[in-house]
Design a protein around this motif. Structure first.
Motif, PDB file in Angstrom:
ATOM      1  N   THR A 151     -20.547  15.500   6.686  1.00 43.39           N
ATOM      2  CA  THR A 151     -21.787  14.732   6.776  1.00 43.39           C
ATOM      3  C   THR A 151     -22.499  15.086   8.075  1.00 43.39           C
ATOM      4  OG1 THR A 151     -20.614  12.885   7.815  1.00 43.39           O
ATOM      5  CG2 THR A 151     -20.882  12.814   5.414  1.00 43.39           C
ATOM      6  N   THR A 212     -26.912  12.416   6.034  1.00 43.38           N
ATOM      7  CA  THR A 212     -26.754  10.965   6.015  1.00 43.38           C
ATOM      8  C   THR A 212     -26.986  10.402   7.413  1.00 43.38           C
ATOM      9  OG1 THR A 212     -25.263   9.126   5.559  1.00 43.38           O
ATOM     10  CG2 THR A 212     -24.272  11.148   6.410  1.00 43.38           C
ATOM     11  N   TRP A 213     -27.481   9.159   7.453  1.00 38.91           N
ATOM     12  CA  TRP A 213     -27.652   8.475   8.732  1.00 38.91           C
ATOM     13  C   TRP A 213     -26.446   7.610   9.076  1.00 38.91           C
ATOM     14  CZ3 TRP A 213     -30.888  10.304  11.981  1.00 38.91           C
ATOM     15  CH2 TRP A 213     -32.108  10.848  11.568  1.00 38.91           C
ATOM     16  N   SER A 214     -25.435   7.578   8.241  1.00 39.74           N
ATOM     17  CA  SER A 214     -24.243   6.804   8.567  1.00 39.74           C
ATOM     18  C   SER A 214     -23.397   7.591   9.561  1.00 39.74           C
ATOM     19  CB  SER A 214     -23.428   6.512   7.299  1.00 39.74           C
ATOM     20  OG  SER A 214     -22.962   7.709   6.722  1.00 39.74           O
TER      21      SER A 214
END
Length: 246
Positions: A151, A212-214
């Motif tokens: 990610t 993703t921003w997670s």
């Protein structure tokens, strides 16, 4: 000049040592592995004997906010106190563009504490804020890579070559203290996901990248938050040129 480099055995530290030596300076290498511990203070006074300037490029892998602040705070306070005892005339700190615009990142919180101590400390100083380095995307992908996938946050950056950072630090260290230096950055904006893809390609690797921003980087860092200011010093090495030299 006799110039010390704190964090001399790291990537940027090694490049800074080389840049200083090319310019004819006498360099004192400081790191824990070389017997100088910024956290305990062991070896600091001996290492700084006769030193005129110090370049601090130390780093921390701490992901907890308290640990990051404690590391940068303790190391910087010990280093500045030893510099004051030794009569060092210039403290140069490598910092990061955008840290004052992001609240939740533990590393950035630690760097803000480091900047505060330097700017309020007893030794004349220069703080050099740099954008993220060309090798940053590969490093970020490596944090989460598992079973051929990773990610990566879709950050907008204007990355800079590590060797260019070292050249600027060497130049600044040899000069007079200047307070806060203008941001330093590379010549082009890039997307972090695409940077990771192209770096893997250059190394002959295939990794499926999931934007993703997670994770460590959240949406508070989206848009132009990490880009340099309009008066930035633009360094010459493009991301394409850096890739070609891998």
């Amino acid at each position: 000049m006799r110039i010390a480099v704190a964090g001399a055995t790291g990537n940027i530290g090694g490049l800074t040592v080389a840049a200083l030596e090319r310019a004819g300076h006498e360099v004192v290498r400081m790191s824990r592995g070389l017997g100088v511990d910024l956290i305990t203070g062991d070896g600091l006074d001996d290492a700084l004997s006769g030193v005129e300037a110090v370049v601090d490029v130390t780093n921390s892998a701490a992901v907890d906010r308290g640990e990051a602040v404690a590391f940068f705070g303790t190391a910087t306070a010990n280093l500045l106190a030893a510099e004051a005892r030794a009569g060092v005339r210039h403290h140069v700190l490598l910092s990061i563009v955008g840290i004052h615009r992001v609240e939740g990142n533990a590393h950035y919180l630690g760097k803000r504490e480091q900047e505060r101590l330097v700017s309020e400390g007893p030794v004349p100083w220069t703080i050099v804020p740099a954008t993220q380095f060309h090798d940053f995307a590969e490093m970020v992908a490596g944090w989460t890579e598992q079973d051929g996938a990773a990610t990566v946050a879709p950050l907008l950056l204007q990355p800079i070559a590590p060797a260019d950072v070292a050249d600027v630090l060497a130049e600044v260290a040899a000069g007079a203290p200047g307070g806060r230096h203008v941001d330093i950055a590379g010549p082009e904006t890039q997307d972090l996901v695409d940077m990771a893809r192209r770096t893997h390609l250059a190394r002959g690797r295939t990794v499926r990248l999931v934007p993703t921003w997670s994770g460590v980087f959240d949406s508070a860092m989206a848009g132009e938050v990490l880009l340099p200011g309009p008066d930035a010093r633009i360094c010459p090495t493009t991301f394409d040129r850096w890739l070609a030299e891998l």
